[in-house]
Every structure is written in C-alpha cells, then in structure tokens.
Enzyme design. Sequence first.
Site, PDB file in Angstrom:
ATOM      1  N   TYR A  57     -32.059 -15.895  12.515  1.00 28.48           N
ATOM      2  CA  TYR A  57     -33.006 -16.177  13.758  1.00 28.48           C
ATOM      3  C   TYR A  57     -33.337 -17.009  14.045  1.00 28.48           C
ATOM      4  O   TYR A  57     -33.010 -18.226  14.165  1.00 28.48           O
ATOM      5  CB  TYR A  57     -33.268 -16.639  11.631  1.00 28.48           C
ATOM      6  CG  TYR A  57     -34.396 -15.855  10.995  1.00 28.48           C
ATOM      7  CD1 TYR A  57     -36.193 -15.413  11.667  1.00 28.48           C
ATOM      8  CD2 TYR A  57     -33.694 -15.021   9.716  1.00 28.48           C
ATOM      9  CE1 TYR A  57     -36.557 -14.658  11.300  1.00 28.48           C
ATOM     10  CE2 TYR A  57     -34.897 -14.215   9.363  1.00 28.48           C
ATOM     11  CZ  TYR A  57     -35.671 -13.963   9.986  1.00 28.48           C
ATOM     12  OH  TYR A  57     -37.067 -12.767   9.573  1.00 28.48           O
ATOM     13  N   GLU A  59     -37.085 -17.604  15.294  1.00 24.69           N
ATOM     14  CA  GLU A  59     -38.343 -17.367  15.502  1.00 24.69           C
ATOM     15  C   GLU A  59     -38.419 -18.135  16.725  1.00 24.69           C
ATOM     16  O   GLU A  59     -38.051 -19.613  17.163  1.00 24.69           O
ATOM     17  CB  GLU A  59     -39.352 -17.688  14.258  1.00 24.69           C
ATOM     18  CG  GLU A  59     -38.823 -16.420  13.642  1.00 24.69           C
ATOM     19  CD  GLU A  59     -39.970 -16.861  12.376  1.00 24.69           C
ATOM     20  OE1 GLU A  59     -40.320 -17.841  11.835  1.00 24.69           O
ATOM     21  OE2 GLU A  59     -40.350 -16.253  11.495  1.00 24.69           O
ATOM     22  N   ASP A 203     -48.145   1.160  31.226  1.00 28.19           N
ATOM     23  CA  ASP A 203     -48.294   0.992  30.079  1.00 28.19           C
ATOM     24  C   ASP A 203     -46.703   1.964  30.841  1.00 28.19           C
ATOM     25  O   ASP A 203     -46.865   3.562  31.039  1.00 28.19           O
ATOM     26  CB  ASP A 203     -48.544   1.530  29.182  1.00 28.19           C
ATOM     27  CG  ASP A 203     -47.520   2.025  27.319  1.00 28.19           C
ATOM     28  OD1 ASP A 203     -46.213   1.959  28.182  1.00 28.19           O
ATOM     29  OD2 ASP A 203     -48.170   2.352  26.888  1.00 28.19           O
ATOM     30  N   ARG A 238     -33.281   0.187  21.544  1.00 31.63           N
ATOM     31  CA  ARG A 238     -34.974   0.555  21.321  1.00 31.63           C
ATOM     32  C   ARG A 238     -35.341  -0.926  21.330  1.00 31.63           C
ATOM     33  O   ARG A 238     -35.085  -1.760  20.443  1.00 31.63           O
ATOM     34  CB  ARG A 238     -34.714   1.436  19.507  1.00 31.63           C
ATOM     35  CG  ARG A 238     -34.061   2.515  19.766  1.00 31.63           C
ATOM     36  CD  ARG A 238     -34.664   3.394  18.772  1.00 31.63           C
ATOM     37  NE  ARG A 238     -35.917   4.044  19.124  1.00 31.63           N
ATOM     38  CZ  ARG A 238     -35.613   5.699  19.434  1.00 31.63           C
ATOM     39  NH1 ARG A 238     -34.534   6.095  20.100  1.00 31.63           N
ATOM     40  NH2 ARG A 238     -36.620   6.157  19.981  1.00 31.63           N
TER      41      ARG A 238
HETATM   42  C1  LIG Z   1     -43.006   5.802  24.451  1.00 27.59           C
HETATM   43  C2  LIG Z   1     -44.069   4.853  24.509  1.00 27.59           C
HETATM   44  C3  LIG Z   1     -44.716   3.731  23.075  1.00 27.59           C
HETATM   45  C4  LIG Z   1     -44.195   3.566  22.386  1.00 27.59           C
HETATM   46  O1  LIG Z   1     -43.201   3.278  21.659  1.00 27.59           O
HETATM   47  P1  LIG Z   1     -42.761   2.976  20.873  1.00 27.59           P
HETATM   48  O2  LIG Z   1     -41.597   2.521  20.993  1.00 27.59           O
HETATM   49  O3  LIG Z   1     -41.689   4.158  20.461  1.00 27.59           O
HETATM   50  O4  LIG Z   1     -43.449   2.059  19.391  1.00 27.59           O
HETATM   51  C5  LIG Z   1     -45.823   3.296  24.243  1.00 27.59           C
HETATM   52  N1  LIG Z   1     -46.302   3.895  25.180  1.00 27.59           N
HETATM   53  C6  LIG Z   1     -45.411   4.324  26.220  1.00 27.59           C
HETATM   54  C7  LIG Z   1     -47.050   4.856  26.698  1.00 27.59           C
HETATM   55  C8  LIG Z   1     -44.331   5.137  25.432  1.00 27.59           C
HETATM   56  O5  LIG Z   1     -44.205   6.681  26.375  1.00 27.59           O
END
Ligand SMILES: *Cc1c(COP(=O)(O)O)cnc(C)c1O
Length: 421
Positions: A57, A59, A203, A238
């Site tokens: 842990y 945090e 993003d 992941r």
């Molecule tokens: C895959 C993706 C996410 C989310 O990712 P997760 O790990 O599945 O929660 C967010 N934004 C974009 C543009 C993505 O392609």
Amino acid sequence: MTLPLPHPALQAADPELAALVGAEEQLQADTLRLIPSENYVSRAVLEASGTVLQNKYSEGYAGRRYYEGQQNIDQVERLAVARAKALFGVEHANVQPYSGSPANLAVYLAFAEPGDTVMGMALPMGGHLTHGWGVSATGRWFRGVQYGVRQDTGLIDFDEVRELALKERPKIIFCGGTALPRTIDFAAFADIAQESGAVLVADVAHIAGLIAGGAHPSPVPHADVVSTTTHKTLRGPRGAMLMSREEHAKAIDKAVFPGLQGGPHNQTTAAIAVALHEAAQPSFRDYAHAVVANARALAEELLARGFDLVSGGTDNHLILMDLTPKNVPGKVAAKALDRAGIVVNYNTVPYDPRKPFDPSGVRIGTPSLTSRGLGTQHMAAVAEWIDRGVTAAGTGDEDALAAIRAEVAELMAAFPAPGLS
Ligand SMILES: *Cc1c(COP(=O)(O)O)cnc(C)c1O
C-alpha cells in the site's frame, strides 16, 4: 516456448482458472487481432505486472506517503514518472490513474464543478464516453456539449468547434477519441480553447505509442493536460497517465489522490516504467511507423476491394469501415469475422442510421499485428480475408469462415506474439 505457457503455481492451486488462461494464450496466438485499442505486451511488461509490488500500500506520492516501507516503491514510481516526462517531453506526469476512464474523471475533479459545461466529441462520431456523453457519469454530473465530424468529409469542422466553444464557454474541452482515423490538429484545438477560456485536454489513449515513436504529432506543448491509457499503442499494462505543465501539477495530483483514488497499483506502475523504457528505444520508433504504414497499406487494399472507409482512409493505426454498401450490418460482420479467426469490433460510423448496439461499421487497427512482425507485404492477404469474411457473413457461409480461420492460424504461427513466445 510452446503454449500454454508454464504457470506451475497457478496450475497446482487452481487448474480451472489455469486452463482458462491457457486457452486465452492460445486464442491470442492463433487469431489475427485487429482491435485498434489492443496490443501484445512484452514478456518483461507481463513479468513486472505480476510481481510482489502488488502487496504494497502506498497512498500518496514518492516521499510523501501515508504508509511506511516505501524504500523500493518510491523508486519504482519515480522511475516511471521520470521516464514519462522524458519520453513525452512534459513537465509533470502522474502515473497512478487506474485506467483511462478514472484518469479523465480526475481531470474533471481538477478543473470543473458538478453542473459545469464541458465539451468533447460525441461518442457516435468517434469520441469517448468520458468526454461528457450522456450515459457516462461525466455526462450526468456535467453539462456535456458535443462536436462531431462533417458528413461529407468525415473530418472535424474547426469552424463548428470554435462556434460551439464560444457559445457554450465550456470549462474543459476534450480532443481525441476512439474511432478517429485522421491526425488530430492539437494546435487548432489549443487556439479554440484559449479563445474560449477552456482547459484543453488531449486524450491520446489510442495514439500515445504513435506519439512516443514520432508517428503522430505531439499534443505537447499545445494541450494543458495530456491524458492517456498505457495499454493501447503504447504497449504497456492496463493503466493510465496524466501529464501536464508544472502549473497544473498540484491540481492533477490532488485530484487523483486523495480526490478519486486510494492506493496506487504498484505492480502496474512498475510495468508502466518498463513499457516506457521499451518505448524510448529506437526499435519502438520503427514499430510506431510500421503500425501506420501497415494501416495505410491495409486501407488501400480495402478500398481496392470496394470497402467504404470513413474519411477515405487513415493517417494512423485505425480504419473505420462503413459496411452499408456491402449490405452486411457491422455486428453480423464482426461476429462472422470472429469465427474466421479475425477479431474486430462493430462500431458506429458518423451519422449512422442504425442503432449503437447494431451499427453500420467495423473498426479495425494494426497495432497488434505489427507487434507480431507483419509488414505491408501481408496487408493484401489481411484485406482479402476480411473481404471473404464479410461476403461469407452476408451469405451465411460457415465453411468459408472455417477455411479463413485455418489460413489465418497458419500465417500467425509464423509470427509469434510478444509475451507469448
Ligand atoms: C480507451 C480510452 C479511454 C478509456 O480507457 P479505459 O482504460 O478503458 O478506461 C479513454 N479515452 C479514450 C480516447 C480511449 O480510447
């Protein structure tokens, strides 16, 4: 190495679960995986994510933890952060978000209040759920306004985006998405965000590996915040990262912890560090460019076989096909291709007249096959299989699908997957 891989302790303790893992290893080895958000991580990344770091842990942040015994964990996290900063050329990196969706939620927590207006690309146009779409918490707790692409070109109309931003004055503008086959113009979004007083979030979950490898322009320094998953083209575990200029560092760190999360997943942090190290090697630049070259070659081969591609082709790792001219719904095609050993996902296309759970399109991408070493010389065969598979889906020809499956398995056997060999 032959499959299934040895997992002796798991095999002894839980043979039922071990058998499922072994079956998944075989499936990932035998099939042509064309889902653009997936990849094969290296054995090194797999090993790092399966370590005893997960027992700890921690945090807080390196040097400022709420638990003792961080002698090694602090160094692991500092290594991951330093590598992220060096690779992407950013001033600040937070490597703790559990995945892409929580990373984006942390951005809302850092820069907006519930009820505030936020702006992103509409999900059916290629955006992500977390960019303010209605069924997502982000669309329920914030007022999401959405832009799209033009129907005639399949491209973002920046006049429309600017007009919407100046009218709605969102706190946050998201750019990037999940089904965008074209280069994202981060500078154009930055101009609009500045004009309208919004925080710009790039993003880049899908294209982070292409950016790291120099095969897509970087959102740095245009975006205030860069959000990315680590498990798509970046080829890590992941997980996710938030990167920014120093001025936003405090707000982002506070939002991730204690704002949204508890203890970070240290085994994932370690695997992210390994993936970032791999992505900094010259061979990863070759990989990123090969992903794009393969996608371009595959797009050409599909166009030559009469497929309708949204925006007419691709600049990146992803192709969005509208199967309307083939008279086969996306879901029917995707399920048939799966039986043929070709794994894709059905997807809406912009202005789709069909429903989201039964849309017109199929989304495909080249990150996984490129990780296995397939090159542009193989894309004609891939397009041919897709073409035969879609035709067989339309006629219900299961024998044709089985024949494709055998051909696919034969080619894939010659290209062992990272992590499985
Ligand atoms: C895959 C993706 C996410 C989310 O990712 P997760 O790990 O599945 O929660 C967010 N934004 C974009 C543009 C993505 O392609």
